[in-house]
Motif scaffolding. Structure first.
Motif, PDB file in Angstrom:
ATOM      1  N   ALA A 183      29.228  34.484  35.142  1.00 26.38           N
ATOM      2  CA  ALA A 183      28.311  35.599  34.905  1.00 26.38           C
ATOM      3  C   ALA A 183      28.990  36.944  35.117  1.00 26.38           C
ATOM      4  CB  ALA A 183      27.096  35.478  35.827  1.00 26.38           C
ATOM      5  N   GLN A 184      30.115  36.971  35.818  1.00 26.68           N
ATOM      6  CA  GLN A 184      30.835  38.228  35.999  1.00 26.68           C
ATOM      7  C   GLN A 184      31.428  38.706  34.681  1.00 26.68           C
ATOM      8  OE1 GLN A 184      30.324  39.430  39.032  1.00 26.68           O
ATOM      9  NE2 GLN A 184      29.364  37.457  39.503  1.00 26.68           N
ATOM     10  N   GLN A 207      26.387  38.729  50.537  1.00 31.12           N
ATOM     11  CA  GLN A 207      27.744  38.193  50.397  1.00 31.12           C
ATOM     12  C   GLN A 207      28.434  38.627  49.108  1.00 31.12           C
ATOM     13  OE1 GLN A 207      27.811  33.912  51.983  1.00 31.12           O
ATOM     14  NE2 GLN A 207      25.633  34.330  51.658  1.00 31.12           N
ATOM     15  N   GLU A 208      28.169  39.840  48.684  1.00 27.65           N
ATOM     16  CA  GLU A 208      28.768  40.320  47.454  1.00 27.65           C
ATOM     17  C   GLU A 208      30.246  40.673  47.612  1.00 27.65           C
ATOM     18  OE1 GLU A 208      26.246  43.343  45.731  1.00 27.65           O
ATOM     19  OE2 GLU A 208      25.098  41.785  44.683  1.00 27.65           O
ATOM     20  N   ASN A 209      30.790  40.463  48.800  1.00 28.58           N
ATOM     21  CA  ASN A 209      32.238  40.583  48.949  1.00 28.58           C
ATOM     22  C   ASN A 209      32.947  39.399  48.283  1.00 28.58           C
ATOM     23  OD1 ASN A 209      31.035  38.967  51.026  1.00 28.58           O
ATOM     24  ND2 ASN A 209      32.977  38.950  52.123  1.00 28.58           N
ATOM     25  N   SER A 210      32.210  38.327  48.032  1.00 32.49           N
ATOM     26  CA  SER A 210      32.735  37.203  47.257  1.00 32.49           C
ATOM     27  C   SER A 210      32.528  37.524  45.780  1.00 32.49           C
ATOM     28  CB  SER A 210      32.006  35.899  47.622  1.00 32.49           C
ATOM     29  OG  SER A 210      32.238  35.557  48.974  1.00 32.49           O
ATOM     30  N   TRP A 211      33.616  37.605  45.021  1.00 32.42           N
ATOM     31  CA  TRP A 211      33.549  38.130  43.655  1.00 32.42           C
ATOM     32  C   TRP A 211      32.568  37.373  42.763  1.00 32.42           C
ATOM     33  CZ3 TRP A 211      34.958  34.836  39.677  1.00 32.42           C
ATOM     34  CH2 TRP A 211      35.718  33.715  40.029  1.00 32.42           C
ATOM     35  N   TRP A 212      32.416  36.076  42.987  1.00 37.25           N
ATOM     36  CA  TRP A 212      31.546  35.300  42.091  1.00 37.25           C
ATOM     37  C   TRP A 212      30.063  35.479  42.403  1.00 37.25           C
ATOM     38  CZ3 TRP A 212      34.630  33.210  45.906  1.00 37.25           C
ATOM     39  CH2 TRP A 212      34.001  32.525  46.931  1.00 37.25           C
ATOM     40  N   MET A 213      29.731  36.093  43.541  1.00 38.36           N
ATOM     41  CA  MET A 213      28.324  36.302  43.886  1.00 38.36           C
ATOM     42  C   MET A 213      27.807  37.680  43.487  1.00 38.36           C
ATOM     43  SD  MET A 213      27.547  34.430  47.500  1.00 38.36           S
ATOM     44  CE  MET A 213      27.644  32.655  47.663  1.00 38.36           C
ATOM     45  N   ARG A 214      28.700  38.555  43.065  1.00 40.79           N
ATOM     46  CA  ARG A 214      28.290  39.916  42.729  1.00 40.79           C
ATOM     47  C   ARG A 214      27.297  39.928  41.576  1.00 40.79           C
ATOM     48  NH1 ARG A 214      34.514  41.732  42.823  1.00 40.79           N
ATOM     49  NH2 ARG A 214      34.820  41.620  45.083  1.00 40.79           N
ATOM     50  N   GLY A 215      26.232  40.699  41.751  1.00 36.84           N
ATOM     51  CA  GLY A 215      25.238  40.865  40.698  1.00 36.84           C
ATOM     52  C   GLY A 215      24.132  39.834  40.702  1.00 36.84           C
ATOM     53  N   HIS A 273      38.242  34.134  37.122  1.00 38.03           N
ATOM     54  CA  HIS A 273      38.640  35.141  38.101  1.00 38.03           C
ATOM     55  C   HIS A 273      39.628  36.131  37.476  1.00 38.03           C
ATOM     56  CE1 HIS A 273      40.532  36.128  42.284  1.00 38.03           C
ATOM     57  NE2 HIS A 273      39.664  37.052  41.899  1.00 38.03           N
ATOM     58  N   ARG A 274      40.610  35.610  36.771  1.00 37.98           N
ATOM     59  CA  ARG A 274      41.616  36.472  36.139  1.00 37.98           C
ATOM     60  C   ARG A 274      40.992  37.339  35.047  1.00 37.98           C
ATOM     61  NH1 ARG A 274      47.249  36.653  35.762  1.00 37.98           N
ATOM     62  NH2 ARG A 274      47.995  37.577  33.816  1.00 37.98           N
ATOM     63  N   ALA A 275      40.031  36.777  34.316  1.00 39.76           N
ATOM     64  CA  ALA A 275      39.367  37.532  33.246  1.00 39.76           C
ATOM     65  C   ALA A 275      38.664  38.768  33.788  1.00 39.76           C
ATOM     66  CB  ALA A 275      38.375  36.631  32.512  1.00 39.76           C
ATOM     67  N   GLY A 276      38.112  38.654  35.003  1.00 37.19           N
ATOM     68  CA  GLY A 276      37.442  39.804  35.604  1.00 37.19           C
ATOM     69  C   GLY A 276      38.398  40.889  36.049  1.00 37.19           C
ATOM     70  N   ILE A 277      39.650  40.511  36.281  1.00 35.48           N
ATOM     71  CA  ILE A 277      40.660  41.473  36.738  1.00 35.48           C
ATOM     72  C   ILE A 277      41.412  42.085  35.569  1.00 35.48           C
ATOM     73  CG2 ILE A 277      42.776  41.717  38.115  1.00 35.48           C
ATOM     74  CD1 ILE A 277      41.735  39.451  39.898  1.00 35.48           C
ATOM     75  N   TYR A 278      41.588  41.294  34.502  1.00 35.25           N
ATOM     76  CA  TYR A 278      42.321  41.754  33.328  1.00 35.25           C
ATOM     77  C   TYR A 278      41.411  41.687  32.097  1.00 35.25           C
ATOM     78  CZ  TYR A 278      46.307  40.972  36.432  1.00 35.25           C
ATOM     79  OH  TYR A 278      47.168  40.989  37.490  1.00 35.25           O
ATOM     80  N   ALA A 282      41.471  42.941  29.217  1.00 33.60           N
ATOM     81  CA  ALA A 282      42.121  42.794  27.916  1.00 33.60           C
ATOM     82  C   ALA A 282      42.335  41.322  27.561  1.00 33.60           C
ATOM     83  CB  ALA A 282      43.455  43.539  27.902  1.00 33.60           C
ATOM     84  N   GLU A 283      42.431  40.466  28.572  1.00 35.01           N
ATOM     85  CA  GLU A 283      42.644  39.032  28.349  1.00 35.01           C
ATOM     86  C   GLU A 283      41.346  38.235  28.429  1.00 35.01           C
ATOM     87  OE1 GLU A 283      45.626  37.474  31.008  1.00 35.01           O
ATOM     88  OE2 GLU A 283      46.674  39.391  31.106  1.00 35.01           O
ATOM     89  N   SER A 284      40.231  38.946  28.594  1.00 39.12           N
ATOM     90  CA  SER A 284      38.964  38.290  28.908  1.00 39.12           C
ATOM     91  C   SER A 284      38.551  37.225  27.887  1.00 39.12           C
ATOM     92  CB  SER A 284      37.855  39.338  29.037  1.00 39.12           C
ATOM     93  OG  SER A 284      36.619  38.726  29.294  1.00 39.12           O
ATOM     94  N   GLU A 285      38.619  37.549  26.610  1.00 37.41           N
ATOM     95  CA  GLU A 285      38.146  36.612  25.591  1.00 37.41           C
ATOM     96  C   GLU A 285      38.953  35.311  25.607  1.00 37.41           C
ATOM     97  OE1 GLU A 285      37.313  36.403  20.761  1.00 37.41           O
ATOM     98  OE2 GLU A 285      37.971  38.283  21.690  1.00 37.41           O
TER      99      GLU A 285
END
Length: 369
Positions: free
Chosen positions: A186-187, A330-338, A129-134, A136-139
């Motif tokens: 997958a996000q 239900q794409e308002n749930s971040w993990w379901m997007r895409g 969840h944090r990786a999707g928001i930041y 730069a810290e993703s890896e």
């Protein structure tokens, strides 16, 4: 008889000495303690690591030594504590609903302290969840997430192989966390095989379902009871989705009634329609409980249907295409997007042209908005 001799380790860790097993003396944590998730400590000596006089960078979470369900200890370092804070202040709020109280934010963490594999699971989700928001810290966060999830899965597999009624609630909790993690990953890295990934977490859910099957009374009296009771499966034909039920016409055309798979197909469609009815109901009330109903479909379908889906059976793919619409709703749930688009594209690519008319409605639904 000549007695076989062996070299006795005199510099092993205290845990191996106590268990009377040979220690490989790997520091700071030997392989045996790593495998069993035990706190690895060493007797004072010239080679023993000395504690740093500075502020500790690790925090131990204790638990009784009763196997993988609650290992002797798990260690949280500063990055892990940062993830735990992110879970309680951010991620938990994305899955919390008023009817659930503080389950995700508080009780799930408390359960993780008793059953560390649950704690590793929620830290893995928080990292993604944090990786999707930041970005730069993703890896770094993705690596943290994978590391925590490996431990969580290891604990889950142990429970599936050695069921413990006392850990049934924790196993059920982790099953929900695993689904969020599987979809959420997958996000960061879009799936190369969406259908295969879905089949993977479908099987995980089924595995945990078998593990807790005989413990529903215990679950209904546990802190997770509000989650279970919130899935009130209704059947209201007046608010049905005709396009989903029409798949049963295709099944009757192509699968003889005396075929063992006939009922597996029909049951999967009937349950999917029930889920649609409930999801529409909760979406109108703007409640995230719709997510619970979406995931409940996986628990209701028969193993034979999941085998068909795993083998890319054409009728099973048509049904999965309609399931993808639930992701879109239900794409308002971040993990379901895409996931709606990824799933449908994969289905269409593997579906024979003569079945495309049966997925046209699902494609239109996922293109709208």
């Amino acid at each position: 008889m000549v007695r076989k001799t062996h070299t006795k380790s005199r510099k092993g860790c205290l845990q191996c000495k106590k268990r009377h097993v040979k220690c490989d003396e790997t520091r700071p944590r030997c392989r045996a303690c790593s495998r069993l998730e035990l706190d690895c400590t060493w007797a004072p000596g010239p080679n023993a690591p000395s504690p740093s006089p500075s502020t500790p960078s690790t925090l131990q979470t204790g638990g009784s030594n009763n196997g993988a369900s609650s290992s002797a200890s798990a260690q949280l370092d500063i990055p892990d504590l940062r993830l735990l804070h992110f879970w309680t202040t951010n991620t938990a709020n994305t899955v919390q609903v008023p009817a659930h109280g503080d389950i995700w934010q508080v009780k799930m963490v408390e359960m993780g302290f008793r059953h560390p594999f649950v704690l590793h699971g929620i830290l893995a989700v928080a990292a993604i969840h944090r990786a999707g928001i930041y970005p730069a810290e993703s890896e770094e966060l993705t690596m943290q997430s994978s590391s925590h999830m490996d431990v969580a899965i290891s604990g889950l597999r142990y429970q599936i192989e050695h069921p413990d009624p006392a850990a049934a609630t924790a196993v059920f909790a982790l099953s929900g966390v695993l689904v969020i993690h599987s979809l959420g990953m997958a996000q960061i890295h879009p799936p190369s095989d969406p259908i295969g990934d879905l089949c993977h977490w479908f099987r995980l859910v089924k595995g945990t379902q078998a593990c807790v099957a005989g413990n529903w009374i215990r679950l209904l009296s546990s802190e997770l009871a509000p989650i279970l009771t919130s899935v009130d499966r209704k059947k209201d034909p007046g608010r049905g989705v005709a396009e989903v039920l029409q798949i049963q016409d295709l099944i009757r055309q192509e699968v003889p009634e005396d075929d063992d798979l006939h009922e597996a197909y029909l049951q999967a469609v009937d349950e999917l329609h029930t889920v649609f009815v409930n999801v529409h109901h909760y979406i109108r009330q703007q409640e995230i409980s719709a997510v619970n109903h979406t995931l409940s479909w996986v628990a209701t379908v028969r193993p034979a249907f999941l085998d068909l889906l795993y083998n890319r059976d054409q009728l099973a793919l048509v049904i999965l295409a309609h399931f993808a619409v639930l992701f879109r709703l239900q794409e308002n749930s971040w993990w379901m997007r895409g996931w709606a688009r990824w799933t449908l594209d994969a289905v269409q690519a593997q579906l024979e042209p003569r079945y495309h008319e049966w997925t046209a409605w699902a494609c239109r639904q996922c293109e709208e908005g």
